[in-house]
Structure formats: structure tokens, C-alpha cells
Design a protein around this motif. Structure first.
Motif, mmCIF file in Angstrom:
data_model
loop_
_atom_site.group_PDB
_atom_site.id
_atom_site.type_symbol
_atom_site.label_atom_id
_atom_site.label_comp_id
_atom_site.label_asym_id
_atom_site.label_seq_id
_atom_site.Cartn_x
_atom_site.Cartn_y
_atom_site.Cartn_z
ATOM 1 N N ARG A 133 110.655 64.865 35.475
ATOM 2 C CA ARG A 133 110.254 64.163 34.283
ATOM 3 C C ARG A 133 108.701 64.576 33.918
ATOM 4 N N LEU A 134 107.955 64.620 34.802
ATOM 5 C CA LEU A 134 106.514 65.219 34.749
ATOM 6 C C LEU A 134 106.490 66.504 34.189
ATOM 7 N N SER A 135 107.384 67.324 34.590
ATOM 8 C CA SER A 135 107.445 68.648 34.407
ATOM 9 C C SER A 135 107.851 68.902 32.588
ATOM 10 N N GLN A 136 108.834 68.037 32.031
ATOM 11 C CA GLN A 136 109.109 68.035 30.828
ATOM 12 C C GLN A 136 107.981 67.622 29.967
ATOM 13 N N LEU A 137 107.311 66.615 30.385
ATOM 14 C CA LEU A 137 106.286 65.887 29.620
ATOM 15 C C LEU A 137 105.205 66.735 29.572
ATOM 16 N N THR A 138 104.812 67.493 30.551
ATOM 17 C CA THR A 138 103.353 68.221 30.394
ATOM 18 C C THR A 138 103.873 69.743 30.223
ATOM 19 N N ASP A 139 105.005 70.225 30.240
ATOM 20 C CA ASP A 139 105.127 71.664 30.083
ATOM 21 C C ASP A 139 104.502 72.575 31.328
ATOM 22 N N THR A 140 104.547 71.785 32.486
ATOM 23 C CA THR A 140 103.938 72.379 33.691
ATOM 24 C C THR A 140 105.221 72.230 34.717
ATOM 25 N N ASP A 141 105.122 73.531 35.499
ATOM 26 C CA ASP A 141 106.058 73.508 36.840
ATOM 27 C C ASP A 141 105.812 72.503 37.851
ATOM 28 N N SER A 142 106.183 71.516 37.407
ATOM 29 C CA SER A 142 105.894 70.125 38.452
ATOM 30 C C SER A 142 106.902 70.117 39.673
ATOM 31 N N SER A 143 106.524 69.799 40.889
ATOM 32 C CA SER A 143 107.299 69.880 42.106
ATOM 33 C C SER A 143 107.250 68.272 42.887
ATOM 34 N N THR A 144 108.035 68.067 43.646
ATOM 35 C CA THR A 144 107.651 67.206 44.621
ATOM 36 C C THR A 144 106.581 67.539 45.478
ATOM 37 N N ILE A 145 105.732 66.472 45.928
ATOM 38 C CA ILE A 145 104.653 66.673 46.748
ATOM 39 C C ILE A 145 104.842 67.555 48.088
ATOM 40 N N HIS A 146 106.057 67.374 48.546
ATOM 41 C CA HIS A 146 106.418 68.031 49.734
ATOM 42 C C HIS A 146 106.971 69.514 49.523
ATOM 43 N N ALA A 147 107.429 69.729 48.171
ATOM 44 C CA ALA A 147 107.527 71.258 47.850
ATOM 45 C C ALA A 147 106.414 71.773 47.510
ATOM 46 N N LEU A 148 105.357 71.156 46.803
ATOM 47 C CA LEU A 148 104.114 71.584 46.717
ATOM 48 C C LEU A 148 103.346 72.353 47.926
ATOM 49 N N LEU A 149 103.582 71.324 48.997
ATOM 50 C CA LEU A 149 102.886 71.654 50.170
ATOM 51 C C LEU A 149 103.571 72.422 51.199
#
Length: 726
Positions: A385-401
Motif C-alpha cells: 500500500r505504501l509503494s502504491q501511494l509513494t511510487d517507491t519500491d517499498s518493502s517490509t522492514i525485514h526484506a529491507l534489512l
């Protein structure tokens, strides 16, 4: 009661709920000895029950009208640990696909307890067992050869002593070929040295090796484990010394031990940390200290000060582009974000958090062209939902790290930091101490951090209450969005949510999108099915309707409702494939919930998908059942080895729903779940509904739950650490 076919389960009794010594009728909580380690209720006539002893229990699952899903015992036995049993468990394990217990027994009966060495030396010896097909002979031989790296003896040892085969990989990674000798020397060392092992597993090995219950190494390991367990069960960061002492002495009553000596040894070895009368597990102490230290010194490198006139100009252009006029509180949030390195934004549903986040990302990119923006959230659905909103490749915190499941470590850390200028974390109320600390450790190069969350939602499942502590420290700019934007859709839901956050609910004020259907607890099950049927008849899809419940047990619990909804909307049919797993039956077309993070498959705890296909053993390379689940555009395969990572998702827990929204939410409320019913849980469940909310059950339980604030206010020290140097 609805009955299920007779099966045999292996596990341990962990708690006696009820026992009549005259009739021997017993009701107990029973932990399954498999990869799920699920605790179920078992009933039956037991002459005697020993806790923490493995039992084979044969019986069938039943659905009790009041208490929900139970296992009714028909017969039971204590499986005696011996070399033969260990080999049979090994050969029928997941590393030998298609080899069941009966086949393994035939191998051992025919070739004896030296069969593994015999097969390794001469695979043709398997031809003596006429019932074995060529494929099964190949599977057995290749499985033994594959494990022939000095670990066969360890595998047999683990199986003899009832230790799950999944721990083999962790032991091998930690110790290699020395694993067995190190285990025999001191099995309690694995708690500190091998991730994924707790006291219970280490103690089981030690007891089977003949260690004494009052062995100093055992008591030391138990004290350290107890400190963490007490914090985990309460969500606290610490336990007071008196409680730790009293609980330890009660649990070790009758054993010879010197508590003070053990306690001080744990302090010296820094497995626990003491501050005044507070005792911390070292992981929680380091997390709180690390968070406070990082934020006191943040940022470690600065971004240019924004030109406020240019920012105002860009903001005006953005308002025109997206046809939105930001109110004063939203403009304050935007300005605070641009003038401070660390910002907190909080607000309930309908207060415009999402439109503010869109502005933050868009304006940051306009103000600092070429900058890198990273967005993340605790759950997969929230991240999407955050990715759709911000046009950013958002991820879970676990995946990010880049979290590693086996080692419980992060690939993105102090040495391999995030390469980003801005980090935005949404749904921050779900973030715990340890996860936030690991995120900050990787953020030394980050110049600006913004956390966004609803302080009225449930806190994190794990230890800590980070959002509350950050807010109460008054150390950081805080913007509370209070104005409610009442869209046509969902306005009643939003109105009810804000009433609940203030401690009351006037249901008469809502006539469109919120309804409460009052009924007795025993009527809830059929009522929920009728509600969902009615919604589907109006054109909604089953994926648009989510049933939420506080607990798994009871006549209106998650287990019973999942079973009822599955039978109503995806019943067994000719040609429809299914796979039985315990009391659950998975069918093609089922709605599926992911229970654990699987970072390698890009699927995370709380994700919901559809069971697309079930492959039979004769259709797969490894001769196992394979379940294929589609999570939007991702397909994930499950075998008997990891099928415990999923469950039915027609009804899920309120906790699992955090970070997600659904067009329609059906929320059963019953006094059976009163221990869980409190304001934050009800608020969280209600706010999952995007358009319509149907509450069903006992209204007095609903009202009592709203009146009940937190039964336990989490004890943490992060606020104190953040403010002590001001």
C-alpha cells in the motif's frame, strides 16, 4: 460435534486444564512435536499424565460447540527412545521424500540397526526388501549419501531424543562435524551459540544425556531463559528482580541451587543486565541503549537546509496537481519533516496520514533531486500500500534489512548500511525494540527519518512499546493529525473508531456502514457464515471480505470459523484436490494466510493468498505433496516440511490483520474471548474495515472491552534513556 478421521499425533502435555482422578477424564494443552509446535486441546481418559514427556496419541479432531476444536483421545502410548526408533524417524523424515514410517520400519526390521552404514557401503542391499520400488531405493541411498558428512550420527542422536530434524542445519552451521561432541559436552551452550535453540530444546537433550536437574549449567541457562520468557510473555523490556527470583525459586523448588551465585554469573557473562531492581535480557538492554544513543546523535551527516519559499511553491503546485488542499495540521507535519532530522506523525483513520506521506516523498524528491528515498512497513500488505501511494519500491522492514531466517541476522547492518537519504516507516506501532534497533544500526548514512503510526492501535507483538516511548519522551517533533476527513465510503467506520479511542461506542449514531448483530455466543458461527453469504450474493468476492477474531479457541474462535467458512464457500467436491494437515484440510481455491516470514520467497507474516494447485507425490520430483499458493503475482511452493507456515485465512486474528485493510470486515465479539478484549484490540479490528463493518455477538462484551484499557502497561526504559541527557 463434527468428527474427523482417526489420526495419530506426537507431542507433549504442557498443562493440565482439568482432571478427575476418579474417572481419569483429563483435559490438557498439548504441544505437537512437529515444525509448527502448535498447542492444541486434548481430551480423554488418561490413567496418568506426565508433563514434558513425548506421547503418541491416536484419536480424532472434534469441534466442541463451546470450546472449539479439540482432539479426542482413543488410545495413547509413550514412545520409548531407542536407536531403532531414532533410525525410523530419520528415514521417514523430510530429507527422504516419499518414505513413510512403515517403509522405514521395514528397512530397519530387515537390515537391523546398522542399516545406514550397510546401505552406504552397498546400496544393492536394499533389494533384499522386496516391497521397495526402484525410486524408493534411490531416495533412501541418495538421502544417506547426501548426509554423509559426519552428521549421520548427529541425525540419529537428535531423532532418538525427539529433537526436530530442522535443528540439524543450525547445528551443522554452528559446529560442523564437532556438533555431536559439543552437544554431549554441554547441550546448554546451543542457546547462546546456535540461533533457534531455546532452553526447552537444550534441556531435553541434556535430560536424555543424563544431566542432573540441579546441574549448575542447567540452572544458569534456565535463569537466562526465564528472564527473556517473562519479558516476551508480557511485552516488557525488563522484569523486576524480585519477580525473577521468586519465579525461578518456584520453578526449581526441591533442587539444590545457589540463586545469588547463578544470578551474578549471568551478570558477569552479560547474559542479563541489571539496573537498580530491573533485570534486562541483554538483547533488550542493548536495543534500548542503542536506540537512545543513535537518536541522541542523529543525524551523522546532514542534508542541505531547505529553502522554505521554494518548498511553499512546490507544495502549492502539488495541491493543484492532485486536487487536494492540505489543512494546517498537515502543513505543519510537512514543515516539521523538512526542518527536523527525525519526525513522528500519528493519527487515526481518516485523518489524512496517507496524503501527508505522498506529499513528503514527492516534495523531498523535488527539493533534493537525485536523492534516494526508502519506504518500509512491518507487513507485506502495508508495504505494498505504501509503494502504491509513494511510487517507491517499498518493502517490509525485514526484506529491507535482508533478514536471514536461519541465523536470525540481517545482511544490511553497520558494515553494509542502507544507502538512502530518507527513510519512512509506516505502521510504526507494530515495530518492536529489537527490529527498530537493527534498522537504526543500518541507518548511519541516512539523513532523515520519519515514522508514521496510530498510537491507539495494538503495540508490537514482541518486546517494547517504541512508538509510545518516542512520543512520551517529548524528544522529537510530533504531529498529531486530528481532523477527520469523512469520505462517503467508510465514514461510519471512521466515526466508530474515533469513539472507541475515546472510550465509548454509540452504535445508534451509525446507520450506513456499521452494524451490530446481537446474538448468543453459540449462534455466532452460523451468523458469520450467513453474513458472508449475504455479502457474496450482493456481488462481493470472498477476497474482499475478512473475518477477524481475537483468539483461536472457543465456539467463535478462528479455528472453528475457518472450518465453517471453508465448508460453506469451498467444500469438498469430485475432482477437487485436498491435503490434510492435522485438523485442517487445504483445498484448491482456499484463502491462505502466511504465518511466518519467508524472505527467500518474498512472502511475509500476514500475507494472504489463494491455494492454486495441489500436486500429488507421483507428480513431483521429490515424491511429496506440493501446495502452490499465489500471493498476488508471487507463487510459493509448500511441502510437508514447511506447510506449517500457512493456515486458512477465511478468519484471521486481529493481530495478524495489522497493517492491512479490507473492504468488508466481519468481527465476532464474545465473552469467551474476554481475556483478549480491550480497547486497542477492538480499535485495531474496527479500523481494518475500509468500507463496511459488521459486528456480531454479545454487545455487553463489546462494551466491556472498549471500557478496558491495557490490562498490562508495558514496562520499558526507552523513554527514560531518551530523556536522561536532556
Amino acid at each position: 460435534m463434527s468428527e474427523y478421521e482417526s489420526v495419530t499425533i506426537l507431542g507433549k502435555a504442557v498443562h493440565i486444564i482439568f482432571r478427575n482422578d476418579t474417572t481419569m477424564y483429563t483435559v490438557m494443552r498439548f504441544r505437537l512435536h512437529n515444525e509448527t509446535e502448535k498447542i492444541i486441546t486434548v481430551t480423554g481418559l488418561f490413567p496418568a499424565v506426565d508433563l514434558d514427556i513425548l506421547y503418541n496419541i491416536t484419536g480424532h479432531y472434534v469441534e466442541h460447540p463451546r470450546y472449539g476444536m479439540q482432539f479426542a483421545m482413543e488410545s495413547y502410548e509413550k514412545p520409548l527412545p531407542n536407536e531403532r526408533e531414532g533410525i525410523i524417524r530419520y528415514l521417514s523424515g523430510v530429507q527422504f521424500p516419499g518414505i513413510g514410517k512403515k517403509t522405514a520400519e521395514k528397512v530397519v526390521d530387515e537390515l537391523g540397526e546398522e542399516c545406514l552404514d550397510l546401505i552406504k557401503d552397498d546400496p544393492d542391499i536394499l533389494r533384499r526388501i522386496k516391497e521397495l520400488s526402484e525410486d524408493k531405493r534411490r531416495v533412501i541411498y541418495e538421502g544417506i549419501i547426501r548426509d554423509d558428512d559426519g552428521m549421520n550420527e548427529l541425525v540419529q542422536f537428535l531423532n532418538v531424543h525427539g529433537i526436530g530434524i530442522r535443528n540439524l542445519v543450525r547445528l551443522n552451521k554452528a559446529y560442523g562435524k564437532e556438533a555431536l561432541s559439543k552437544l554431549k559436552e554441554n547441550p546448554y551452550r546451543v542457546i547462546d551459540e546456535c540461533d533457534g535453540f531455546g532452553f526447552a530444546t537444550a534441556d531435553k537433550i541434556a535430560m536424555s544425556l543424563g544431566f542432573r536437574e540441579d546441574d549448575d549449567r542447567r540452572l544458569y541457562a534456565y535463569l537466562v531463559s526465564l528472564c527473556m520468557d517473562l519479558c516476551t510473555s508480557s511485552g516488557d523490556s525488563w522484569v523486576d528482580e524480585e519477580t525473577l527470583h521468586d519465579t525461578f525459586m518456584k520453578k526449581t523448588a526441591g533442587l539444590s541451587c545457589e540463586y545469588e551465585d547463578i544470578f551474578h554469573q549471568a551478570l558477569i557473562n552479560r547474559r542479563i543486565v541489571q539496573e537498580e531492581d530491573r533485570v534486562f535480557p541483554v538483547s533488550q538492554y542493548d536495543a534500548e541503549e542503542g536506540i537512545a544513543s543513535f537518536l541522541r546523535n542523529f543525524p551523522f551527516s546532514y542534508i542541505d537546509e531547505p529553502d522554505m519559499d521554494i518548498l511553499e511553491s512546490y507544495l502549492g503546485s502539488l495541491e493543484q496537481d492532485i486536487q487536494i488542499t492540505y489543512d494546517q495540521s498537515q502543513r505543519d507535519a510537512i514543515m516539521a519533516f523538512f526542518t527536523n532530522p527525525f519526525t513522528i506523525i500519528t493519527g487515526g483513520p481518516g485523518t489524512g496520514k496517507t496524503t501527508v506521506v505522498r506529499a513528503l516523498v514527492t516534495l523531498f524528491r523535488m527539493m533534493f533531486q537525485g536523492s534516494t528515498v526508502v519506504c518500509a512497513a512491518p507487513t507485506g500488505r502495508a508495504a505494498k500500500r505504501l509503494s502504491q501511494l509513494t511510487d517507491t519500491d517499498s518493502s517490509t522492514i525485514h526484506a529491507l534489512l535482508k533478514w536471514d531466517l536461519e541465523t536470525n541476522t540481517f545482511g544490511v547492518n553497520e558494515d553494509e548500511p542502507l544507502l538512502a537519504d530518507l527513510v519512512i516507516i509506516d505502521e510504526f506501532s507494530m515495530v518492536d525494540n529489537w527490529l527498530f534497533w537493527n534498522l537504526l544500526k543500518a541507518s548511519k548514512r541516512v539523513k532523515k527519518i520519519c515514522v508514521i503510526g496510530d498510537e491507539d492501535q495494538l503495540p508490537s507483538v514482541s518486546c517494547g512499546c517504541v512508538l509510545r516511548d518516542l512520543i512520551e519522551s517529548e524528544r522529537f517533533p510530533l504531529i498529531r493529525l486530528n481532523h477527520i476527513y469523512r469520505q462517503k465510503e467508510g465514514s461510519d467506520v471512521i466515526g466508530l473508531a474515533h469513539q472507541i479511542s475515546e472510550g465509548y461506542a454509540d452504535l445508534s449514531a451509525f446507520s450506513n456502514d456499521v452494524v451490530f448483530l446481537e446474538c448468543e455466543k453459540y449462534q455466532i458461527r452460523d451468523g458469520v457464515v450467513s453474513i458472508v453469504q449475504n455479502a457474496i450474493s450482493k456481488g462481493y468476492d470472498i477476497d474482499q471480505i475478512q473475518v477477524l477474531a481475537p483468539m483461536y479457541g472457543g465456539s467463535a474462535g478462528i479455528d472453528v470459523l475457518n472450518n465453517a467458512l471453508q465448508e460453506a464457500f469451498n467444500p469438498a467436491g469430485y475432482g477437487k484436490r485436498q491435503f490434510k494437515y492435522g485438523y485442517m484440510t487445504f483445498r484448491v481455491g482456499d484463502k491462505i494466510l502466511q504465518l511466518k516470514n519467508q524472505p527467500d520467497d518474498d512472502v511475509f507474516n500476514g500475507d494472504i493468498g489463494i491455494l492454486e494447485e495441489i500436486l500429488l507425490p507421483n507428480e513431483t520430483e521429490n515424491h511429496q505433496h506440493v501446495l502452490i499458493v499465489r500471493f498476488e503475482d508471487i507463487y510459493v511452493e509448500y511441502t510437508p516440511e514447511n506447510v506449517g507456515n500457512i493456515t486458512l485465512a477465511y478468519c484471521i486474528s486481529v493481530h495478524k490483520s495489522q497493517g492491512s485493510e479490507y473492504p468488508i470486515v466481519v468481527f465476532p465479539i464474545t465473552s469467551q474471548h474476554m481475556i483478549m478484549l480491550q480497547r486497542k484490540l477492538i480499535y485495531t479490528g474496527v479500523t481494518r474495515a475500509r468500507q463496511s463493518l459488521v459486528l456480531i455477538g454479545e454487545k455487553y462484551a463489546f462494551e466491556k472491552g472498549i471500557e478496558t484499557t491495557e490490562r498490562h502497561i508495558r514496562r520499558t526504559s526507552l523513554k527514560e534513556r531518551l530523556t536522561k541527557e536532556l
